[in-house]
Design an enzyme around this catalytic site. Structure first.
Site, short mmCIF file in Angstrom:
data_model
loop_
_atom_site.label_atom_id
_atom_site.label_comp_id
_atom_site.label_asym_id
_atom_site.label_seq_id
_atom_site.Cartn_x
_atom_site.Cartn_y
_atom_site.Cartn_z
N HIS A 132 87.00 78.08 72.98
CA HIS A 132 85.70 78.09 73.01
C HIS A 132 84.74 79.67 72.18
O HIS A 132 84.33 79.56 71.63
CB HIS A 132 84.85 78.14 74.19
CG HIS A 132 83.88 77.36 74.70
ND1 HIS A 132 82.52 76.64 73.31
CD2 HIS A 132 82.70 76.88 74.93
CE1 HIS A 132 81.40 76.18 73.41
NE2 HIS A 132 81.55 75.87 74.57
N ALA A 133 86.08 80.56 72.53
CA ALA A 133 85.64 81.41 71.29
C ALA A 133 85.28 80.95 69.90
O ALA A 133 85.20 81.91 69.30
CB ALA A 133 86.26 83.13 71.58
#
Length: 458
Positions: A132-133
């Protein structure tokens, strides 16, 4: 890396908080492997973040850096596997669950793509997992679109950007960048201080603003959310997927009939499913804690990274009437979007980024208390192809940052595809839960008097 992305990246130090986002696509036939590899090569040059790895600070605090991987290798990132058994969708989803639960290599760009052969009826699937980063849901769709085409045949004349240059990044370089970023924040902090002093010329107004913000912070942080359901209290590191689909016109019809948004109808259907599950399990509850992302992404923002804030709702599982439930959700969503402190996590992100990962995970109470987190991401609204294969369906699966259920909906070519990722310890009766989601969603769709209904894929 932005402070919010840093919090997600460091959250992986707790296995229950891994932030892996996934998408499963189903193709009508087998794509050409060489064209698929070429599409990934081209797409990763169009979106260079997918060629970058994370370089941590030598002190393991502050924001890490993104660096083009000098050893970037599509042979590692794009893989070919064959589904076991009879090639059914159940077998495909079982495989994807296992792939999703496997951690990404932090020494490489944090994503992997899998072409899955052996599906029934000559079909093929593609499974993409990414941290998700790397990007948020909307950014992931923008990047995934790079692999897609409006034509089954190759399209000549596409722009051919060069591969991003590799630049050496030392530990000293990371520290220097961190210091430069902190210095760059000084004018903004000074401006905020000046605005604060200026506001004192009208003390009554300034005090009112401070009090409104102060009252908003606990709501946004989830400190005054309803208690989590005892039925859904279990937490583990085991993910389970379930997927559904419905004609998007049916959701639009219910939206029009109720005077609410598509997103309100979507949430109303999900919460209706939770209501039925609790009733059929003999443990009804009046409300559950729900979180929704609020996109703050601007048109000129880069494709990578996250541009989201958090909205908190009290999911009205005690409301049986679907019309009343949807309108209640509509008002809660409006209130959540207008909270003065809605963007607080982006505001305090630069501070959180300096907290070591093991300590940072102690803040997980803001997500682990949620019974449901739900996201609605615009998809690709036209017929698309990948390396000669037609994309029939696209099922999204968000991460489980300590919550019981993560629901994500993508609309692909007028079909709304809903993917649920749930904790196997929280949802102990998965078949019943899936049936309840279908029934709860369809009672909301009946508001629009449309023939379209939610159907379970698996």
């Amino acid at each position: 890396m932005s402070p919010v992305d840093t919090v997600m990246w460091r959250g992986d130090s707790d296995r229950r908080l891994r932030s892996t986002i996934c998408v499963l696509e189903v193709y009508d036939t087998e794509p050409d492997w060489n064209r698929l590899i070429a599409a990934h090569d081209w797409g990763s040059r169009m979106a260079p973040r997918f060629r970058q790895r994370v370089v941590e600070s030598p002190l393991r605090t502050g924001t890490p850096s993104w660096q083009v991987d000098p050893d970037f290798d599509l042979h590692y990132h794009v893989r070919r596997v064959r589904v076991a058994g009879d090639g059914s969708m159940r077998e495909v989803f079982t495989l994807c669950e296992q792939l999703a639960m496997t951690p990404l290599d932090p020494a490489r760009p944090p994503w992997e793509g899998y072409l899955i052969d052996g599906l029934a009826n000559g079909k093929t699937a593609y499974f993409l997992k990414a941290h998700h980063a790397l990007t948020d849901g909307m950014g992931a769709i923008l990047v995934l679109a790079q692999l897609h085409s409006k034509s089954r045949d190759p399209i000549p004349g596409k722009p051919q950007p060069p591969a991003p240059p590799v630049k050496d990044l030392s530990a000293l370089g990371v520290l220097t960048r961190q210091v430069e970023e902190e210095i760059a924040r000084i004018p903004r902090l000074a401006g905020m201080a000046f605005d604060g002093v200026k506001a004192l010329t009208d003390p009554k107004k300034a005090l009112s603003r401070v009090l409104r913000y102060g009252r908003s912070v606990p709501r946004v942080a989830g400190m005054i959310s309803p208690p989590g359901s005892p039925l859904l209290a279990g937490r583990s590191v085991s993910w389970r997927f379930s997927a559904f689909e419905v004609p998007f016109d049916a959701i639009r019809a219910a939206s029009k009939a109720s005077g609410a948004s598509v997103n309100d109808v979507y949430l109303g259907g999900l919460i209706g499913g939770f209501r039925l599950y609790h009733e059929r399990m003999g443990q009804p509850v009046e409300a559950i804690p729900v979180a929704i992302p609020i996109s703050v992404r601007q048109p000129d923002d880069p494709e990578g990274g996250n541009r989201i804030a958090v909205g908190r709702l009290s999911g009205p599982t005690g409301i049986r009437d679907p019309f009343e439930r949807v309108l209640t959700i509509r008002e809660q969503v409006r209130a959540a979007r207008s909270e003065p402190a809605v963007d607080i996590f982006n505001t305090i992100g630069p501070v959180l980024a300096w907290i070591p990962g093991p300590v940072l995970t102690q803040f997980s109470a803001t997500t682990s208390q949620n019974d449901l987190q739900a996201s609605n991401v615009p998809g690709i609204p036209w017929e698309t192809f990948v390396a000669g294969a037609k994309v029939e369906r696209m099922y999204p699966f968000g991460p489980l940052p300590g919550c019981a259920v993560m629901a994500t909906m993508i609309t692909h070519n007028e079909t709304a595809c809903l993917g649920l990722n749930f904790d196997a310890a929280a949802i102990t009766e998965s078949e019943l839960f899936a049936d309840c989601i279908v029934d709860g969603f369809n009672e909301v769709l009946e508001l629009g008097e449309s023939a379209g209904r939610l159907e379970r894929v698996i």
